[in-house]
Design a protein around this motif. Structure first.
Motif, short mmCIF file in Angstrom:
data_model
loop_
_atom_site.label_atom_id
_atom_site.label_comp_id
_atom_site.label_asym_id
_atom_site.label_seq_id
_atom_site.Cartn_x
_atom_site.Cartn_y
_atom_site.Cartn_z
N UNK A 33 36.48 32.04 32.26
CA UNK A 33 35.10 32.95 32.64
C UNK A 33 35.22 34.22 31.86
N UNK A 34 36.34 34.46 31.13
CA UNK A 34 36.38 35.99 30.46
C UNK A 34 35.40 36.31 29.40
N UNK A 40 32.76 39.36 30.09
CA UNK A 40 32.63 40.78 29.47
C UNK A 40 31.47 41.25 29.13
N UNK A 41 30.57 40.50 28.37
CA UNK A 41 29.25 41.13 28.28
C UNK A 41 28.28 41.46 29.36
N UNK A 56 29.39 38.62 39.58
CA UNK A 56 30.11 38.20 40.65
C UNK A 56 30.63 36.80 40.97
N UNK A 57 29.76 35.90 40.27
CA UNK A 57 29.79 34.47 40.12
C UNK A 57 31.10 34.14 39.29
N UNK A 58 31.61 34.99 38.33
CA UNK A 58 32.54 34.64 37.28
C UNK A 58 33.98 35.27 37.85
N UNK A 118 34.46 52.42 32.21
CA UNK A 118 35.54 51.78 31.22
C UNK A 118 35.88 50.30 31.80
N UNK A 119 36.14 49.35 31.06
CA UNK A 119 36.66 48.20 31.35
C UNK A 119 37.93 47.62 30.90
#
Length: 95
Positions: A13-14, A18-19, A76-78, A37-38
């Motif tokens: 799922x990454x 991310x986007x 949230x689904x990911x 920040x992520x």
């Protein structure tokens, strides 16, 4: 106050997650004047990555705005399992 929110993400799922989070953080930064920040840990554990969102100098009511933004983003689904929030504040020097 600063928020540190961490959670687990399946590696599959990454690339999709991310986007979504980048767009969400960009909007929150613009609308609320926060620095965002992520981050993620470099290693996987139990087949999951650990990701962290950081929000610095959050204003009152930011939690509600963050919850709405997350719901609207579809991110949230990911995510696998709950999001855990830690709150930190600056240490003020003694007088």
């Amino acid at each position: 106050m600063d928020l540190y929110i961490y959670y687990r993400v399946p590696p599959a799922h990454a690339a999709a997650l991310q986007p979504l989070l980048a767009a969400m953080q960009e909007a929150l930064s613009r609308e609320h004047g926060v620095s965002a920040a992520l981050k993620r840990r470099p290693e996987e554990k139990d087949g999951r990555q650990t990701w962290m969102e950081v929000y610095q100098d959050v204003p009152a009511g930011f939690d509600d705005a963050l919850d709405r933004a997350l719901a609207q983003s579809g991110a949230a689904a990911l995510i696998d399992g709950p999001r855990h929030t830690e709150i930190f504040e600056d240490v003020r020097p003694c007088a």
